[in-house]
Design an enzyme around this catalytic site. Structure first.
Site: not given
Ligand code: NAD
Length: 495
Positions: A151, A175, A228, A283
């Site tokens: 997000f 997605k 995450s 991040c």
């Molecule tokens: P998230 O992991 O909750 O969601 C990311 C994606 O995974 C979304 O599209 C979501 O729909 C999907 N998802 C969520 N739960 C799932 C599940 N149980 N099974 C399958 N798919 C699932 O992350 P978020 O809250 O949207 O974003 C924030 C996180 O992203 C933070 O931890 C941040 O550090 C990380 N992030 C990392 C980077 C990087 O390059 N390392 C960059 C941006 C954000």
């Protein structure tokens, strides 16, 4: 009644809104629901992957220079629609306009990088590897690639993925996060306007069911994920089990070491930006400052003043605040509970944004800039990613202790040092366990031409997003060895 923005999928060149279950999309500045995101399922996944698979042969065989031309046009369209994109990002995510602009610029640079695809795809070539035998490497696309995005950067992170993947000759299914689907829709509409053939890029909204469908689909070849750590790990393990190539970026907990010789004004300014920019939802956010020796006394008073001066407010109107809301009420409550746990474990909140009031948007998801002093490694606050406008402060005696602390983290995304000593900076850069390191740079996030090199639990895979590694990720090499015999008709160039 609020007007809800449409939230269609884009499959095989058609915009279509599936019926069925939806999840609300909020404007975090006001707390209003602004769209309903389709939960999606296997029917949409199958249709999108089939469309991408059907479009693959013709797109693969399109000369790289012609594919590049689509991205030159796309670049112009993104620039022409810059304000619209910024407003969409601000409205569904809560970034200030300045932050949204910055993030879209970073995305634009990825499109510009993809425009160089004819040279980026060059292979190696050697004549006479043996007598009369020549060898050539051809960088071939993989097929249907998938992007699953978080997000916190609704436009930038998708732009990290699909421009390069498509320019390499792959087709794509995106997605996006169900919390911020609208920016991705706009990016898809602009791709369509750029003249991308039908089915080459597809967009499917949804949550876990869609992700699982994509991860297990036999016609998907590669998966790029950003989100995450627990989900990144799941995506990596499930993806490779199903034979996919996977790159999965996870969460982070980035340390910023402040040496006693650091420039106070510049360090305070950079610490505040690193910790509170994008409301800490990055991040690469600076999440823990380690003050060495006298650095705490030199820097903390001004840092507290800077945090208290940050004006929090809605980002969806002309007058802009310094900092917007966090993504949801639930996320704000999680940050508050982490702060409460830190306090109960003995940490001191020296700039307190917990009860910030925003009278003209009372239902928005706000937190003020918060600085927590006296954080120790055994506190939950010290170990878990907070992802809010909170800066932890640890005090240590020397650089060795700071590096030891930073290296205890399970994450390895970024780390930075503020100092005037080249020797301290060199020591830190060489020894800290993180993939992206800043020297007097608070947010050392890499730009399009360099890989986004998270380590440890900040990344699962082999080839990172962006830069040359992304070209390697989205292609497979074919090495052709050839020799030519004289035929029955004799050598054609001789009489
Ligand atoms: P998230 O992991 O909750 O969601 C990311 C994606 O995974 C979304 O599209 C979501 O729909 C999907 N998802 C969520 N739960 C799932 C599940 N149980 N099974 C399958 N798919 C699932 O992350 P978020 O809250 O949207 O974003 C924030 C996180 O992203 C933070 O931890 C941040 O550090 C990380 N992030 C990392 C980077 C990087 O390059 N390392 C960059 C941006 C954000």
């Amino acid at each position: 009644m609020n007007h809800l923005a449409p939230c269609p999928n884009f499959i095989g060149g058609e915009w279509q809104t599936p019926s069925g279950v939806t999840t609300p999309v909020f404007n975090p500045s006001t707390g209003d629901v602004i769209a309903e995101c389709p939960a999606g399922g296997l029917a949409e996944v199958n249709a999108a992957v089939e469309a991408a698979n059907a479009a693959f042969p013709a797109w693969r065989d399109t000369p790289p220079i012609e594919r590049a031309r689509v991205f030159f046009r796309y670049r112009q369209l993104v620039e022409a629609n810059f304000d619209r994109l910024c407003q969409t990002v601000s409205r569904e995510h809560g970034k200030t306009h300045a932050e949204a602009r910055g993030s879209i610029f970073r995305g634009l640079e990825n499109i510009e990088y993809a425009c160089g695809i004819p040279t980026l795809l060059f292979g190696d070539s050697l004549r006479n590897i043996a007598r009369g035998v020549d060898c050539d490497t051809i960088n071939m696309p993989l097929g249907v690639c998938v992007g699953i995005t978080p997000f916190n950067f609704p436009a930038m992170v998708p732009l990290w993925m699909f421009p390069v993947a498509l320019a390499c000759g792959n087709t794509f299914v995106l997605k996006p996060s169900e919390k911020v689907p609208l920016s991705a829709i706009l990016l898809g509409q602009l791709l369509e306007q750029a003249g991308l053939p039908k089915g080459v890029f597809n967009l499917v909204h949804g949550g876990r069911a869609v992700v699982d469908g994509l991860l297990m689909h036999p016609k998907v070849t590669a998966v790029s994920f950003v989100g995450s750590t627990p989900i990144a790990k799941y995506i990596y393990e499930t993806g490779i089990k199903h034979g996919k190539r996977v790159q999965a970026n996870g969460g982070a907990k980035n340390y910023i070491v402040v040496m006693p010789d650091a420039d106070v004004a510049k360090t305070v300014e950079n610490l505040a930006t690193a910790a509170f920019g994008c409301a800490g939802e990055r991040c690469m956010a600076g999440s823990t400052a380690i003050a060495i020796g006298a650095a705490a006394e030199r820097v903390l008073p001004d840092l507290v003043k800077a945090a208290n001066a940050i004006r929090v407010g809605p980002t969806d109107r002309a007058a802009q605040p310094d900092m917007g809301p966090v993504i949801t009420a639930a996320h704000r409550d999680r940050v508050l509970s982490l702060l409460a746990s830190g306090e109960s474990e003995g940490a001191r909140i020296i700039a307190d944004g917990r009860s910030v009031k925003v009278p003209d948007a009372p239902r928005g998801f706000y937190l003020g800039a918060t600085v927590v002093d006296g954080v120790r490694n055994n506190m939950t606050l010290a170990r878990e990613e907070i992802f809010g406008p909170v800066l932890n402060v640890m005090r240590m005696v020397d650089l060795d202790a700071a590096i030891e602390q930073a290296n205890k983290s399970v994450f390895g995304n970024g780390a930075a040092i503020f100092t005037n000593s080249g020797r301290a900076a060199r020591e830190f850069t060489m020894r800290v366990k993180a993939g992206m390191v800043g020297v007097n740079v608070g947010v050392p996030a890499t730009m399009a031409m360099f890989p986004f090199t998270g380590w440890d639990e900040s990344f699962f895979g082999d080839l990172h997003i962006q830069g040359k590694e992304s070209i390697q990720f989205y292609t497979q090499q074919k090495v052709v060895s050839s020799r030519w015999f004289g035929g029955d008709v004799g050598d054609v160039w001789k009489k």
